[in-house]
Design an enzyme around this catalytic site. Structure first.
Site, PDB file in Angstrom:
ATOM      1  N   LYS A 141      31.308 -14.385 -28.372  1.00 40.47           N
ATOM      2  CA  LYS A 141      29.523 -13.797 -28.050  1.00 40.47           C
ATOM      3  C   LYS A 141      29.358 -15.025 -27.323  1.00 40.47           C
ATOM      4  O   LYS A 141      29.702 -16.111 -27.761  1.00 40.47           O
ATOM      5  CB  LYS A 141      29.625 -13.371 -28.952  1.00 40.47           C
ATOM      6  CG  LYS A 141      30.180 -11.553 -29.513  1.00 40.47           C
ATOM      7  CD  LYS A 141      29.500 -10.635 -28.474  1.00 40.47           C
ATOM      8  CE  LYS A 141      30.824  -9.600 -28.511  1.00 40.47           C
ATOM      9  NZ  LYS A 141      30.840  -9.043 -30.050  1.00 40.47           N
TER      10      LYS A 141
HETATM   11  C1  LIG Z   1      30.546  -7.201 -30.589  1.00 39.13           C
HETATM   12  C2  LIG Z   1      30.120  -6.199 -30.530  1.00 39.13           C
HETATM   13  C3  LIG Z   1      29.314  -5.723 -31.228  1.00 39.13           C
HETATM   14  C4  LIG Z   1      30.105  -6.270 -32.874  1.00 39.13           C
HETATM   15  O1  LIG Z   1      29.797  -7.593 -32.925  1.00 39.13           O
HETATM   16  P1  LIG Z   1      30.409  -8.154 -35.013  1.00 39.13           P
HETATM   17  O2  LIG Z   1      29.292  -9.410 -34.923  1.00 39.13           O
HETATM   18  O3  LIG Z   1      31.577  -8.579 -34.100  1.00 39.13           O
HETATM   19  O4  LIG Z   1      29.601  -6.608 -35.901  1.00 39.13           O
HETATM   20  C5  LIG Z   1      28.791  -4.179 -31.953  1.00 39.13           C
HETATM   21  N1  LIG Z   1      28.056  -3.788 -30.610  1.00 39.13           N
HETATM   22  C6  LIG Z   1      28.861  -3.910 -29.403  1.00 39.13           C
HETATM   23  C7  LIG Z   1      28.063  -3.733 -28.235  1.00 39.13           C
HETATM   24  C8  LIG Z   1      29.478  -5.428 -29.391  1.00 39.13           C
HETATM   25  O5  LIG Z   1      30.177  -6.362 -28.584  1.00 39.13           O
END
Ligand SMILES: *Cc1c(COP(=O)(O)O)cnc(C)c1O
Length: 397
Positions: free
Chosen positions: A189
């Site tokens: 991310k």
């Molecule tokens: C990555 C992601 C999540 C979950 O994030 P985590 O921190 O891995 O739990 C939720 N929604 C979207 C759209 C994502 O891309």
């Protein structure tokens, strides 16, 4: 660098800065590695970055979504609207909060629910009690408009901002149009820690509820009980999760946060370069740009209009270029298919799911790598567009 390193273009890259490595080492040597002062400082600093009054650090964005939905205290089995084109973790959060996902179709151009598809899904379901709004790829969703279309108040809306650290809507960071906004610090991310999440809100009571719920439902600041002078007493008034963030994660996050503005600038420049490099390829629909907002460019997702997307994925992979697809619709998964709306009601999602292709995008990407991705795409797509009946081309699909 080997020749392969120059030529190959990885889809994602996790940059952990030297400062973050040093901060992690400092925490590991400090004797306090779980939730503590680093988490408090990270909450303050991240909250300031996204202009949020309250920030609660947690173990993941998935946990953040579950905590926010649980804090609404809805009756078990209440319906929650969610895009069918999102990550399965967001829908699992709905399920684990004791609620039932209702899937909304998407708009072809943004691949997010529009006011129309939102209203349609709500009508079909006979109304919903809450909604999760995703800012897909970092494109800010019109939260207030969708909230009205769903017949909800902002107090019953959660934003999934896993892609939206650095997204702006009408000059403000996303997150002020709903009760709670959930961020992810997963390895790929925009603000990578490895794992971690944050939920922001303007409501101090909601923040206090989530703060307790993230650590076993124990009374606030339970972590302090092991500090010198800390009291061993605590109370539990609600069932909690084990979803706290550690000081190790927070120390990494604080250091990474100091690079975020530069990383976001780089993502913007790379997206502009893709736009220019791909503008002459009618076989591709380029990502929509917000009318009055800032795109965080977590993803650069094109739609492949005139050729088999999966064949193109193979051609790019053969050229050393990593790609991905965001996302496989939830109603294509057996678990959600059994639980949610009938597939024929989600036609646009079905269509774009065959077209979507996320290209490499991360701050470490070079201009040269972007140009190479554009060149390889032009090679494979131009041949098909100019000579659609060439037998050799046809045999590849
Ligand atoms: C990555 C992601 C999540 C979950 O994030 P985590 O921190 O891995 O739990 C939720 N929604 C979207 C759209 C994502 O891309």
């Amino acid at each position: 660098m080997t020749v392969l390193d120059v030529e190959s273009v990885p889809f994602a890259h996790t940059e952990i800065t030297p400062g973050a490595v040093a901060a992690a080492t400092r925490v590991l040597q400090s004797g306090w590695v779980t939730t503590g002062p680093e988490v408090l400082a990270f909450e303050r600093e991240f909250g300031a970055w996204v202009e949020a009054e309250q920030a609660v650090a947690v173990s993941s964005c998935t946990a953040a979504l579950e905590l926010a939905l649980r804090a609404f205290a809805l009756p078990v089995g209440s319906r929650v609207l969610i895009s069918t084109l999102t990550f399965c973790g967001a829908a699992h959060a709905v399920v684990h909060a004791g609620l039932v996902p209702v899937l909304a179709d998407v708009d072809e151009r943004t691949q997010m629910p529009s006011a129309r598809t939102t209203a349609e899904a709500c009508t079909r379901a006979g109304g919903v009690a809450a909604m999760v709004v995703v800012h897909l790829g970092g494109h800010p969703a019109p939260v207030a408009e969708l909230t009205a279309a769903a017949g909800l108040r902002a107090e019953r809306v959660v934003e999934d901002a896993a892609h939206a650290v650095g997204s702006y809507d009408h000059g403000r960071h996303v997150g002020s149009a709903s009760a709670a906004t959930c961020f992810s610090f997963y390895a790929t991310k925009n603000l990578p820690i490895g794992e971690g999440g944050m939920v922001t809100t303007a409501d101090p009571d909601l923040a206090a509820t989530m703060r307790r719920a993230r650590l076993h439902g124990m009374s606030s600041d339970a972590w302090r009980r092991y500090l010198p002078g800390g009291s061993w007493r605590y109370s539990v008034e609600a069932p909690g999760l084990k979803a706290n963030m550690t000081d190790l994660q927070a120390a990494i996050g604080r250091e990474q946060l100091t690079h975020l503005a530069a990383w976001q600038n780089r993502r913007r420049a790379l997206a502009d370069r893709y736009d220019r490099g791909l503008a002459e390829l009618p076989a591709l629909a380029l990502p929509a740009r917000p009318a009055d907002g800032g795109h965080a460019w977590h993803l650069y997702a094109v739609r492949v209009l005139t050729q088999d997307r999966d064949v193109l994925v193979g051609q790019l992979a053969a050229a050393g270029i990593g790609t991905s697809v965001h996302f496989i619709p939830l109603h294509h998964m057996p678990y959600f298919r059994a639980m949610c709306a009938a597939p024929e009601e989600l036609r646009t999602a079905d269509l774009v799911a065959t077209q979507l292709l996320s290209l490499p995008l991360h701050p470490a990407l070079t201009d040269r790598q972007v140009d190479r991705v554009c060149d390889v795409l032009a090679t494979h797509l131009a041949a098909r567009v100019v000579a659609p009946s060439t037998p050799i081309q046809r045999s590849t699909s």
